[in-house]
Write an enzyme that holds these catalytic residues in place. Sequence first.
Site, mmCIF file in Angstrom:
data_model
loop_
_atom_site.group_PDB
_atom_site.id
_atom_site.type_symbol
_atom_site.label_atom_id
_atom_site.label_comp_id
_atom_site.label_asym_id
_atom_site.label_seq_id
_atom_site.Cartn_x
_atom_site.Cartn_y
_atom_site.Cartn_z
ATOM 1 N N CYS A 113 0.808 -1.223 0.000
ATOM 2 C CA CYS A 113 0.000 0.000 0.000
ATOM 3 C C CYS A 113 0.838 1.268 0.000
ATOM 4 O O CYS A 113 0.361 2.327 -0.391
ATOM 5 C CB CYS A 113 -0.961 -0.001 1.187
ATOM 6 S SG CYS A 113 -2.077 -1.419 1.215
ATOM 7 N N HIS A 253 -3.520 7.106 1.834
ATOM 8 C CA HIS A 253 -3.896 5.762 1.415
ATOM 9 C C HIS A 253 -5.313 5.479 1.905
ATOM 10 O O HIS A 253 -5.631 5.705 3.074
ATOM 11 C CB HIS A 253 -2.923 4.746 1.992
ATOM 12 C CG HIS A 253 -3.355 3.323 1.845
ATOM 13 N ND1 HIS A 253 -3.819 2.812 0.649
ATOM 14 C CD2 HIS A 253 -3.421 2.317 2.749
ATOM 15 C CE1 HIS A 253 -4.135 1.546 0.828
ATOM 16 N NE2 HIS A 253 -3.907 1.213 2.089
ATOM 17 N N ASN A 283 -10.107 -0.192 -0.645
ATOM 18 C CA ASN A 283 -8.652 -0.161 -0.529
ATOM 19 C C ASN A 283 -8.049 -0.760 -1.801
ATOM 20 O O ASN A 283 -8.158 -1.960 -2.037
ATOM 21 C CB ASN A 283 -8.227 -0.970 0.702
ATOM 22 C CG ASN A 283 -6.724 -0.949 0.939
ATOM 23 O OD1 ASN A 283 -5.951 -0.596 0.063
ATOM 24 N ND2 ASN A 283 -6.311 -1.357 2.129
#
Length: 326
Positions: A113, A253, A283
């Site tokens: 990520c 993020h 996500n």
Amino acid sequence: MTGSRLVGSGSALPRRVVTNGELAARIDTSDEWIVERTGIRQRYIAGEGETTASLATEAARAALADCGLAARDIDLIVLATATPDNTFPATATKVQHALGCNGGIAFDVAAVCSGFLYALATADSMLRTGMGRRALVIGAETFSRILDWNDRTTCVLFGDGAGAVVLEAPTSGDSAPGESAAGVLATRLHADGAQHDLLYVDGGPSTTQTVGHLRMKGREVFRHAVVNLSEVLNEVLDAAGVRAAEIDWIVPHQANARILDATARKLGIPAEKVIVTVDRHANTSAASVPLAFDAARCDGRIRPGDLVMFEAMGGGFTWGASLVRL
């Protein structure tokens, strides 16, 4: 000297939208359960013919169009992904070939990520040292292909997509006297391999000879994320000599709405300065920061001259932040 200038952005999403209601019809969950714990209402899931490379290529083309450049103007492609098309070669080389700019530098970065932040720092460093004039920095993922669709604690969290930005090497004439120079002002990156078992994929060529599935201990990840992100944001502010109040936008993020809220509160930054797309994208790992950035540019919130903070944390653990003047 101010770093590379961010001159264009683009994004790409799969055709298929999957709502919480659709997931609730397949697994033991509900729209209310997902929204309350994550803020996610839907996600995009890659279908037949849609891969990390194809999404990355589409996002790259959009970024090039945004700044009026052609593929031949690109010297460097750095692609962040945890879900490459193949173990090798690098997915970046497939994107390079699809764009038609073969012969330059192209490689992947694996930092999950945080991958886009790692890729941005790598490309910026290479441009500063003269290894190219312009770079494509891409975050692209098809996380749906490493999810255990029977695990409701993880499969509801992720989606697929790609985002890209174009960087230009800094020059002495990038700003007029008295103006704030545009470009990457400061970046800080970290990793802590001791936290491996909190967020990982239980497969790989060298261990199981399989792709494996994502595994996560959500509560522990949440706790680390809030602390680590707050600390690295302050590191970047100190390095750039900027106060938190001067930031126009934070592009984080997009892991979980609760993490976004908690991090902003810890820094004393108003929620309205935080770009949030987790509700519609979920996500998307390395793609989430550039996807959110491009969405906020397209809707007119982020404008030239704005001071923008990127931040992310992912498996590894890896985490980082970068402050950019547009």
